[in-house]
Design a protein around this motif. Structure first.
Motif, PDB file in Angstrom:
ATOM      1  N   GLU A 238       0.638  -1.370  -0.105  1.00 48.89           N
ATOM      2  CA  GLU A 238       0.238  -0.291  -0.237  1.00 48.89           C
ATOM      3  C   GLU A 238       1.529   1.099  -0.541  1.00 48.89           C
ATOM      4  OE1 GLU A 238      -3.493   2.532   2.809  1.00 48.89           O
ATOM      5  OE2 GLU A 238      -2.299   0.625   3.504  1.00 48.89           O
ATOM      6  N   ILE A 239       1.103   1.776  -0.688  1.00 47.58           N
ATOM      7  CA  ILE A 239       1.103   3.014  -0.901  1.00 47.58           C
ATOM      8  C   ILE A 239       0.874   4.257  -0.955  1.00 47.58           C
ATOM      9  CG2 ILE A 239       2.897   4.430  -2.089  1.00 47.58           C
ATOM     10  CD1 ILE A 239       4.104   2.263  -3.683  1.00 47.58           C
ATOM     11  N   VAL A 240       0.657   5.943   0.267  1.00 51.07           N
ATOM     12  CA  VAL A 240      -0.166   6.570   0.243  1.00 51.07           C
ATOM     13  C   VAL A 240       1.093   7.648   0.019  1.00 51.07           C
ATOM     14  CG1 VAL A 240      -1.514   7.895   0.953  1.00 51.07           C
ATOM     15  CG2 VAL A 240      -1.275   5.269   1.488  1.00 51.07           C
ATOM     16  N   VAL A 270       6.889  -8.806   1.847  1.00 51.31           N
ATOM     17  CA  VAL A 270       5.723  -7.924   0.708  1.00 51.31           C
ATOM     18  C   VAL A 270       5.213  -9.162   1.248  1.00 51.31           C
ATOM     19  CG1 VAL A 270       5.220  -6.666  -0.552  1.00 51.31           C
ATOM     20  CG2 VAL A 270       7.258  -5.873  -0.103  1.00 51.31           C
ATOM     21  N   SER A 271       3.839  -8.800   1.677  1.00 45.34           N
ATOM     22  CA  SER A 271       2.938 -10.244   1.570  1.00 45.34           C
ATOM     23  C   SER A 271       1.192  -9.858   1.759  1.00 45.34           C
ATOM     24  CB  SER A 271       3.530 -11.330   2.048  1.00 45.34           C
ATOM     25  OG  SER A 271       3.111 -11.090   3.591  1.00 45.34           O
ATOM     26  N   LYS A 272       0.564 -10.874   1.771  1.00 46.48           N
ATOM     27  CA  LYS A 272      -1.232 -10.207   1.807  1.00 46.48           C
ATOM     28  C   LYS A 272      -1.201 -10.501   3.216  1.00 46.48           C
ATOM     29  CE  LYS A 272      -5.567 -12.324   0.451  1.00 46.48           C
ATOM     30  NZ  LYS A 272      -6.476 -12.592   0.271  1.00 46.48           N
ATOM     31  N   ASN A 273      -0.323 -11.489   3.781  1.00 48.39           N
ATOM     32  CA  ASN A 273      -0.648 -11.399   5.712  1.00 48.39           C
ATOM     33  C   ASN A 273       0.714 -10.363   6.393  1.00 48.39           C
ATOM     34  OD1 ASN A 273      -1.804 -13.819   5.105  1.00 48.39           O
ATOM     35  ND2 ASN A 273      -0.378 -14.951   5.095  1.00 48.39           N
ATOM     36  N   LYS A 274       1.131  -9.509   5.178  1.00 50.22           N
ATOM     37  CA  LYS A 274       2.168  -9.078   6.016  1.00 50.22           C
ATOM     38  C   LYS A 274       2.327  -7.793   5.158  1.00 50.22           C
ATOM     39  CE  LYS A 274       5.697  -9.578   9.206  1.00 50.22           C
ATOM     40  NZ  LYS A 274       6.814 -10.326   9.844  1.00 50.22           N
ATOM     41  N   ASN A 285       8.514  21.978   6.868  1.00 52.93           N
ATOM     42  CA  ASN A 285      10.038  22.392   7.104  1.00 52.93           C
ATOM     43  C   ASN A 285      10.367  22.000   5.077  1.00 52.93           C
ATOM     44  OD1 ASN A 285      10.227  20.110   7.204  1.00 52.93           O
ATOM     45  ND2 ASN A 285      11.843  19.976   8.471  1.00 52.93           N
ATOM     46  N   ASN A 286       9.657  22.252   4.249  1.00 56.01           N
ATOM     47  CA  ASN A 286       9.697  22.324   3.119  1.00 56.01           C
ATOM     48  C   ASN A 286      11.352  20.941   2.586  1.00 56.01           C
ATOM     49  OD1 ASN A 286       8.787  24.674   2.694  1.00 56.01           O
ATOM     50  ND2 ASN A 286      10.957  25.669   2.403  1.00 56.01           N
ATOM     51  N   THR A 287      10.351  19.600   2.949  1.00 57.17           N
ATOM     52  CA  THR A 287      11.182  18.242   3.130  1.00 57.17           C
ATOM     53  C   THR A 287       9.925  17.524   2.587  1.00 57.17           C
ATOM     54  OG1 THR A 287      11.330  17.930   5.368  1.00 57.17           O
ATOM     55  CG2 THR A 287      12.433  18.612   4.492  1.00 57.17           C
ATOM     56  N   ILE A 288      10.219  16.219   1.679  1.00 59.44           N
ATOM     57  CA  ILE A 288       9.332  15.240   1.335  1.00 59.44           C
ATOM     58  C   ILE A 288       9.883  14.557   2.342  1.00 59.44           C
ATOM     59  CG2 ILE A 288      10.652  15.143  -0.814  1.00 59.44           C
ATOM     60  CD1 ILE A 288       7.799  13.918  -1.789  1.00 59.44           C
ATOM     61  N   VAL A 289       9.012  13.165   2.976  1.00 61.54           N
ATOM     62  CA  VAL A 289       9.044  12.099   4.121  1.00 61.54           C
ATOM     63  C   VAL A 289       8.223  10.749   2.758  1.00 61.54           C
ATOM     64  CG1 VAL A 289       9.107  10.755   5.924  1.00 61.54           C
ATOM     65  CG2 VAL A 289       9.271  13.644   5.712  1.00 61.54           C
ATOM     66  N   VAL A 290       9.899  10.134   3.421  1.00 63.28           N
ATOM     67  CA  VAL A 290       9.005   8.701   2.736  1.00 63.28           C
ATOM     68  C   VAL A 290       9.407   7.712   3.893  1.00 63.28           C
ATOM     69  CG1 VAL A 290       9.550   6.566   1.035  1.00 63.28           C
ATOM     70  CG2 VAL A 290       9.645   8.948   0.319  1.00 63.28           C
ATOM     71  N   LYS A 291       8.003   7.226   4.670  1.00 63.27           N
ATOM     72  CA  LYS A 291       8.761   6.633   5.606  1.00 63.27           C
ATOM     73  C   LYS A 291       7.441   4.907   5.145  1.00 63.27           C
ATOM     74  CE  LYS A 291       6.235   6.615  10.459  1.00 63.27           C
ATOM     75  NZ  LYS A 291       5.948   7.835  11.134  1.00 63.27           N
ATOM     76  N   ASN A 292       7.800   3.708   5.791  1.00 62.60           N
ATOM     77  CA  ASN A 292       7.218   2.766   5.662  1.00 62.60           C
ATOM     78  C   ASN A 292       7.888   2.148   7.231  1.00 62.60           C
ATOM     79  OD1 ASN A 292      10.306   2.509   4.378  1.00 62.60           O
ATOM     80  ND2 ASN A 292      10.153   0.079   5.271  1.00 62.60           N
ATOM     81  N   ASN A 293       6.820   0.865   7.184  1.00 62.91           N
ATOM     82  CA  ASN A 293       6.867  -0.505   8.299  1.00 62.91           C
ATOM     83  C   ASN A 293       8.241  -0.640   7.966  1.00 62.91           C
ATOM     84  OD1 ASN A 293       5.226  -1.232   6.718  1.00 62.91           O
ATOM     85  ND2 ASN A 293       4.184  -2.296   7.532  1.00 62.91           N
TER      86      ASN A 293
END
Length: 342
Positions: A238-240, A270-274, A285-293
């Protein structure tokens, strides 16, 4: 310096300044020198002009005979000595002409004016050569600095091109595998996949030599890339992406968001279960963040981290700004500076 386009203005100003000082100090009265003001001023002007011009005519010959870049101090010293000799000869000639020819003074009567004018001529010559030496060393410093900056720029560009060329071949391999499976199952889906796949590689090819792209262009590239990932991982990913239009005027390194998403997929299960959740958003503050669990693969310790290091190097080489990387054991966060063209 002696060939400066404003040299005559400087000579006139110096001569006027010197003459006014002789008048204010009552030099002529103190030393009992009988001379018209215009002759006194003309003498100072002639000495100043010929002292400067003699060095100007001498300078090209010194540069031709001596290697001034290799023997700086000795060459400048010899140039000064030669200028002093010429200045002495010129001053003696001018003073005796004014004193003995124009005013019919004797040699003894001409001695004091000669001494005073020689002192002025030597000081003027010293001033001129000091200014010349300062200009010479300043030009040398500026040249060396520009050469160093050019070398740094060329080295940085070479290194930048090197890190930009490190595109992960697994991306191509994995998507070709997905395409192969789609062709066997559904031609319509395969056609759509090929269309989006071509958009991704068209972007890579058109921006590979660019140093910056605007956010809007980068996001337009991310959309087909996310489509490809969706076909590959389905419900496991899932990518938002949440970037307001107000930030589209800012710039990022080309394909940096794509590489961070790819980096997250590479290092996590990366799986359906996880399912892996990746969030792309802008901070105030004029930054772009890429965050993942975080749900790391077992082979993560053997990773070379080429993708992330690629982004860090490119940002530093181009803008001198640092990429912030944070790992709190629950989420992995990379913060990129949003750049402006100035």
């Amino acid at each position: 310096m002696f060939a400066h386009k404003h040299r005559y203005l400087f000579i006139v100003l110096l001569a006027v300044y010197t003459y006014l000082n002789t008048v204010l100090c009552e030099v002529y009265k103190y030393f009992h020198i009988e001379i018209e003001w215009y002759v006194a001023f003309g003498t100072i002007m002639a000495i100043t002009l010929l002292t400067w011009e003699s060095s100007r005519l001498l300078e090209p010959r010194f540069k031709k005979i001596f290697h001034i870049r290799e023997f700086k101090i000795s060459t400048l010293a010899m140039f000064f000595i030669a200028g002093s000799i010429l200045t002495t000869i010129i001053t003696v000639g001018i003073v005796f002409f004014v004193s003995m020819v124009l005013h019919h003074y004797t040699v003894s009567e001409s001695f004091i004016p000669l001494k005073l004018n020689l002192i002025y001529a030597w000081l003027a010559n010293l001033l001129f050569h000091l200014l010349n030496a300062i200009k010479f060393y300043f030009t040398e410093y500026k040249t060396k600095w520009m050469e160093a900056e050019e070398l740094k720029r060329i080295s940085a560009q070479a290194e930048l091109q090197l890190v930009k060329s490190q595109i992960n071949p697994h991306f191509l391999f994995n998507n070709l595998n997905v395409l192969s499976a789609l062709i066997m199952k559904n031609n319509n889906e395969a056609n759509k996949f090929i269309e989006e796949f071509s958009k991704v590689y068209r972007y890579i090819l058109t921006t590979h030599d660019k140093e910056l792209v605007d956010i809007k262009t980068e996001l337009n590239f991310i959309k087909p890339y996310i489509f490809l990932l969706g076909k590959r991982f389905a419900e496991g990913l899932e990518i938002v992406v949440d970037v307001p239009e107000a930030y589209e005027k800012f710039y990022v390194i080309p394909a940096s968001l794509q590489m961070l998403i790819e980096n997250a997929i590479k290092h996590n299960v990366v799986s359906k279960n996880k399912p892996l959740h990746i969030d792309v958003h802008v901070n105030g503050n004029n930054t772009i963040v890429v965050k993942n669990n975080l749900q790391l693969r077992e082979s993560v310790d053997n990773s070379t981290k080429v993708g992330l290091n690629n982004i860090i190097k490119r940002y530093w080489l181009f803008s001198g700004q640092k990429v912030e990387v944070k790992n709190d054991n629950e989420a992995f966060t990379v913060t990129l500076p949003l750049l402006t063209l100035n």
